[in-house]
Design a protein around this motif. Structure first.
Motif, mmCIF file in Angstrom:
data_model
loop_
_atom_site.group_PDB
_atom_site.id
_atom_site.type_symbol
_atom_site.label_atom_id
_atom_site.label_comp_id
_atom_site.label_asym_id
_atom_site.label_seq_id
_atom_site.Cartn_x
_atom_site.Cartn_y
_atom_site.Cartn_z
ATOM 1 N N PHE A 306 -17.714 -13.305 -2.431
ATOM 2 C CA PHE A 306 -18.626 -12.748 -1.433
ATOM 3 C C PHE A 306 -19.005 -11.306 -1.767
ATOM 4 O O PHE A 306 -18.206 -10.545 -2.317
ATOM 5 C CB PHE A 306 -17.979 -12.771 -0.049
ATOM 6 N N ASN A 307 -20.216 -10.943 -1.373
ATOM 7 C CA ASN A 307 -20.691 -9.563 -1.482
ATOM 8 C C ASN A 307 -20.098 -8.760 -0.329
ATOM 9 O O ASN A 307 -20.441 -8.975 0.836
ATOM 10 C CB ASN A 307 -22.222 -9.545 -1.427
ATOM 11 N N LYS A 308 -19.174 -7.860 -0.659
ATOM 12 C CA LYS A 308 -18.556 -7.024 0.377
ATOM 13 C C LYS A 308 -19.184 -5.633 0.455
ATOM 14 O O LYS A 308 -18.691 -4.757 1.173
ATOM 15 C CB LYS A 308 -17.048 -6.876 0.116
ATOM 16 N N VAL A 309 -20.273 -5.425 -0.292
ATOM 17 C CA VAL A 309 -20.903 -4.105 -0.361
ATOM 18 C C VAL A 309 -22.079 -4.010 0.601
ATOM 19 O O VAL A 309 -22.211 -3.035 1.351
ATOM 20 C CB VAL A 309 -21.368 -3.805 -1.796
ATOM 21 N N GLN A 310 -22.933 -5.012 0.602
ATOM 22 C CA GLN A 310 -24.081 -4.994 1.487
ATOM 23 C C GLN A 310 -24.558 -6.420 1.750
ATOM 24 O O GLN A 310 -24.204 -7.352 1.033
ATOM 25 C CB GLN A 310 -25.230 -4.163 0.895
ATOM 26 N N GLY A 311 -25.329 -6.572 2.806
ATOM 27 C CA GLY A 311 -25.881 -7.883 3.105
ATOM 28 C C GLY A 311 -25.079 -8.657 4.132
ATOM 29 O O GLY A 311 -24.074 -8.190 4.683
ATOM 30 N N ILE A 312 -25.493 -9.882 4.351
ATOM 31 C CA ILE A 312 -24.966 -10.696 5.435
ATOM 32 C C ILE A 312 -23.494 -11.044 5.271
ATOM 33 O O ILE A 312 -22.761 -11.194 6.246
ATOM 34 C CB ILE A 312 -25.832 -11.975 5.575
ATOM 35 N N SER A 313 -23.031 -11.175 4.023
ATOM 36 C CA SER A 313 -21.641 -11.607 3.823
ATOM 37 C C SER A 313 -20.636 -10.475 3.985
ATOM 38 O O SER A 313 -19.434 -10.696 3.824
ATOM 39 C CB SER A 313 -21.468 -12.285 2.460
ATOM 40 N N THR A 314 -21.087 -9.281 4.300
ATOM 41 C CA THR A 314 -20.133 -8.225 4.641
ATOM 42 C C THR A 314 -19.504 -8.483 6.007
ATOM 43 O O THR A 314 -18.494 -7.869 6.353
ATOM 44 C CB THR A 314 -20.814 -6.838 4.662
ATOM 45 N N GLU A 379 -21.140 -17.426 17.027
ATOM 46 C CA GLU A 379 -20.397 -16.249 17.480
ATOM 47 C C GLU A 379 -20.789 -15.010 16.673
ATOM 48 O O GLU A 379 -20.805 -13.884 17.202
ATOM 49 C CB GLU A 379 -18.899 -16.495 17.335
ATOM 50 N N ALA A 380 -21.095 -15.210 15.391
ATOM 51 C CA ALA A 380 -21.464 -14.088 14.525
ATOM 52 C C ALA A 380 -22.894 -13.627 14.759
ATOM 53 O O ALA A 380 -23.321 -12.603 14.209
ATOM 54 C CB ALA A 380 -21.287 -14.492 13.060
ATOM 55 N N GLY A 381 -23.652 -14.374 15.575
ATOM 56 C CA GLY A 381 -25.045 -14.013 15.825
ATOM 57 C C GLY A 381 -25.959 -14.343 14.662
ATOM 58 O O GLY A 381 -27.010 -13.705 14.492
ATOM 59 N N TYR A 382 -25.562 -15.328 13.872
ATOM 60 C CA TYR A 382 -26.403 -15.692 12.721
ATOM 61 C C TYR A 382 -27.742 -16.220 13.219
ATOM 62 O O TYR A 382 -27.810 -17.084 14.110
ATOM 63 C CB TYR A 382 -25.705 -16.750 11.875
ATOM 64 N N ASN A 383 -28.829 -15.735 12.594
ATOM 65 C CA ASN A 383 -30.166 -16.063 13.076
ATOM 66 C C ASN A 383 -31.095 -16.442 11.919
ATOM 67 O O ASN A 383 -32.238 -15.998 11.854
ATOM 68 C CB ASN A 383 -30.744 -14.872 13.852
ATOM 69 N N GLY A 384 -30.575 -17.245 10.984
ATOM 70 C CA GLY A 384 -31.419 -17.774 9.918
ATOM 71 C C GLY A 384 -31.667 -16.835 8.760
ATOM 72 O O GLY A 384 -32.564 -17.069 7.939
ATOM 73 N N GLU A 385 -30.879 -15.771 8.652
ATOM 74 C CA GLU A 385 -31.057 -14.849 7.528
ATOM 75 C C GLU A 385 -30.786 -15.566 6.192
ATOM 76 O O GLU A 385 -29.946 -16.461 6.111
ATOM 77 C CB GLU A 385 -30.116 -13.652 7.650
ATOM 78 N N LEU A 409 -24.032 -25.555 2.663
ATOM 79 C CA LEU A 409 -24.401 -24.447 3.545
ATOM 80 C C LEU A 409 -25.678 -24.761 4.330
ATOM 81 O O LEU A 409 -25.795 -24.418 5.513
ATOM 82 C CB LEU A 409 -24.568 -23.161 2.754
ATOM 83 N N LYS A 410 -26.619 -25.403 3.682
ATOM 84 C CA LYS A 410 -27.843 -25.790 4.390
ATOM 85 C C LYS A 410 -27.524 -26.767 5.513
ATOM 86 O O LYS A 410 -28.113 -26.708 6.603
ATOM 87 C CB LYS A 410 -28.852 -26.393 3.407
ATOM 88 N N ASN A 411 -26.562 -27.667 5.260
ATOM 89 C CA ASN A 411 -26.156 -28.615 6.296
ATOM 90 C C ASN A 411 -25.459 -27.929 7.466
ATOM 91 O O ASN A 411 -25.417 -28.464 8.584
ATOM 92 C CB ASN A 411 -25.240 -29.689 5.712
ATOM 93 N N LEU A 412 -24.897 -26.751 7.220
ATOM 94 C CA LEU A 412 -24.285 -25.975 8.295
ATOM 95 C C LEU A 412 -25.317 -25.168 9.075
ATOM 96 O O LEU A 412 -24.984 -24.530 10.080
ATOM 97 C CB LEU A 412 -23.226 -25.016 7.735
ATOM 98 N N GLY A 413 -26.560 -25.189 8.605
ATOM 99 C CA GLY A 413 -27.616 -24.426 9.261
ATOM 100 C C GLY A 413 -27.841 -23.052 8.664
ATOM 101 O O GLY A 413 -28.537 -22.221 9.253
ATOM 102 N N ILE A 414 -27.269 -22.801 7.494
ATOM 103 C CA ILE A 414 -27.438 -21.513 6.812
ATOM 104 C C ILE A 414 -28.643 -21.590 5.886
ATOM 105 O O ILE A 414 -28.813 -22.561 5.131
ATOM 106 C CB ILE A 414 -26.170 -21.139 6.032
ATOM 107 N N ASN A 415 -29.486 -20.589 5.936
ATOM 108 C CA ASN A 415 -30.685 -20.531 5.096
ATOM 109 C C ASN A 415 -30.291 -20.094 3.681
ATOM 110 O O ASN A 415 -30.535 -18.963 3.255
ATOM 111 C CB ASN A 415 -31.692 -19.547 5.708
#
Length: 537
Positions: A306-314, A379-385, A409-415
């Motif tokens: 995972f990218n722990k520096v910037q972006g959604i996966s932080t 819960e994380a407020g994911y909104n299709g990013e 991931l797409k099946n989980l609803g992640i873009n």
């Protein structure tokens, strides 16, 4: 086998001269090498001993990003440089540290180490290896390698005499020699002048003490090595990366062949003698070919970083949702379509490294619960990013794992999107272009101690970015006993699974290589070993 008539005549002449001159107790024979026979093919002499000859042609699937050994974690760099460079200490088949360029290593407190060097060892430029070269090389290793950790912080290297160096640590560590022996970002010994002439981009000459010397590196085409005639081998029996090394072939070529079908066809026609990364679905076909030998050997853990520096996966919640929702068995099966090729295991360390194999945190491994994952995303407020997964076609298994994770991931609803690069470009983006990815697919090759793991590195892929990991690693490195270090490692692995998730450790796998049956002596330990290998014509 047929004897070379010229050789027989030459031996008769030499024998006559010996009779004329008289007997002598001295011998010019070197136990670690044979004189040239005049025959390019590998044969056997009257005593059944192997003689040298031939060219070993190897098809590799990805180019090494560099041959500056301490600076790269890439397996292609590891395998391409181990022919050239050697370290003070290496690992035997049990992953135990044993001397290589060191004659002996003495310590009474795991803090001060007296290292006697082997005398008469020559670099490929003809210069004898001495203390000044070792000190320059080890100091640079400490600067460039990411595996040295806290053990060597403010460590000093001093010369006692030209064949003795003293390593002085600030704090004692039971892991010192294991770290120095690591094949990853290895502490290769080079001439002092090569170190001094290195630029910001790395060393300019690739000169070591190994059994083969580099002749030419033609980028994106091949690496060409030849036998180093003045190589001085150890006397012990070969054992893993340790013991006696002999360059039994005249030359070795590493050909860059990223296309899988081309590697297979070349192996089948004899254009190549050894091929990396054979697709696992070709196993039965390779096994049935009477001219080909197959080779499965434990190699690495496949992981999603995972990218722990910037972006959604932080966001830890996003990482947790992905971990909860993925099906690891399905993912591994896509890349390794036979359960003989892979294994599921929660341990960050290779399960074969018995001192460090751990089940801590296994309850968080392979949960395969898509509904819970969707709840965590909400819960994380994911909104299709967009979630960018970086992978490469240069390694089939990395690509296939990326494809399956992308679909899950797409099946989980992640873009999710799949970003595909060649391996050198992907390597560069891992540490320098954090906007290009939210996660990437790679593997962590076998290491002998937890502090060497790239998954917990403060620099790899932007770093783990957690102070408590660094503190735990230091405690492991400075623990007074192995048992206390192992207990602290269990605690750290649990923390990594339960509260941090810098990576998802998907599972371990065997590498699948194949070679022509005329090739003899192939062995492996964290990559194939090409010394002590001969070709029968």
């Amino acid at each position: 086998m047929k004897k070379n008539k010229f050789l027989v005549l030459l031996l008769m002449i030499v024998a006559s001269m010996v009779l004329i001159i008289g007997c002598s107790n001295d011998s010019n024979d070197n136990e670690g090498s044979d004189d040239a026979t005049g025959n390019d093919d590998t044969t056997e002499n009257d005593n059944g001993e192997q003689t040298k000859g031939g060219t070993l042609k190897i098809a590799i699937d990805a180019a090494p990003p560099t041959l500056d050994q301490p600076t790269s974690t890439a397996t292609a760099a590891r395998d391409a440089t181990r022919l050239i460079f050697e370290s003070l200490v290496t690992t035997n088949s049990k992953f135990e540290p044993v001397p290589m360029l060191a004659e002996s290593i003495d310590t009474e407190d795991n803090k001060t180490y007296t290292i006697k060097l082997r005398e008469g060892v020559k670099f490929h430029n003809g210069k004898e290896m001495k203390a000044e070269d070792v000190i320059a090389s080890m100091e640079r290793w400490l600067e460039q390698s990411s595996i040295t950790g806290n053990i060597f912080v403010d460590a000093t290297w001093t010369e006692e005499d030209e064949y003795t160096v003293i390593l002085e640590l600030v704090e004692p560590s039971t892991l010192t020699l294991d770290t120095m022996a690591s094949a990853k970002q290895a502490a290769g010994i080079m001439p002092k002048e090569v170190i001094e002439s290195a630029s910001a981009d790395g060393i300019q000459e690739y000169i070591g003490t190994g059994p083969f010397e580099l002749v030419e590196w033609r980028q994106d085409q091949y690496l060409h090595y030849k036998r180093y005639e003045d190589y001085l081998p150890r006397e012990e029996e070969p054992d893993g990366l340790a013991g006696k090394k002999e360059a039994l072939v005249d030359e070795i070529y590493f050909y860059l062949v990223p296309d899988t079908s081309t590697r297979i066809a070349g192996l089948q026609t004899g254009e190549y003698d050894f091929a990396y990364s054979i697709p696992y679905d070709q196993y039965d076909q390779m096994e049935s070919n009477p001219d080909i030998e197959t080779m499965l050997t434990p190699n690495a853990n496949e992981m999603l970083v995972f990218n722990k520096v910037q972006g959604i996966s932080t966001d830890y919640k996003i990482r947790e949702a992905i971990n909860v929702g993925l099906n690891y068995d399905e993912t591994m099966m896509a890349a390794f379509p036979n359960k003989d090729f892979y294994w599921l295991d929660s341990g960050y360390m290779d399960v074969n490294i018995l001192n460090w194999a751990s089940t801590a945190g296994s309850e968080y491994y392979n949960q395969n619960d898509p509904e819970k994952a969707k709840e965590l995303l909400e819960e994380a407020g994911y909104n299709g990013e967009e979630f960018k997964i970086m992978t490469t076609r240069d390694y089939d298994h990395h690509y296939n794992v990326g494809v399956v994770i992308h679909e899950q991931l797409k099946n989980l609803g992640i873009n999710a999107t799949l970003e595909i690069y060649d391996w050198p470009t992907m390597n560069d983006k891992m540490g320098n272009d954090f906007e290009a990815w939210d996660a990437f697919i790679t593997s962590s090759s076998t290491v002998s101690t937890p502090p060497q793991l790239i998954a917990l590195s403060p620099s790899f892929g932007g770093g783990v970015n957690d102070d408590s990991v660094g503190e735990a690693i230091k405690e492991i490195e400075t623990a007074p006993t192995l048992e206390e270090a192992q207990q602290r490692w269990d605690e750290l692995q649990l923390y990594a699974w339960e509260e941090l998730l810098p990576i998802i450790n998907i599972g371990g796998y065997n590498s699948f290589w194949a070679y022509n049956k005329k090739v003899e002596g192939i062995d492996a330990l964290t990559g194939p070993i090409f010394w002590n290998v001969s070709i029968e014509e």
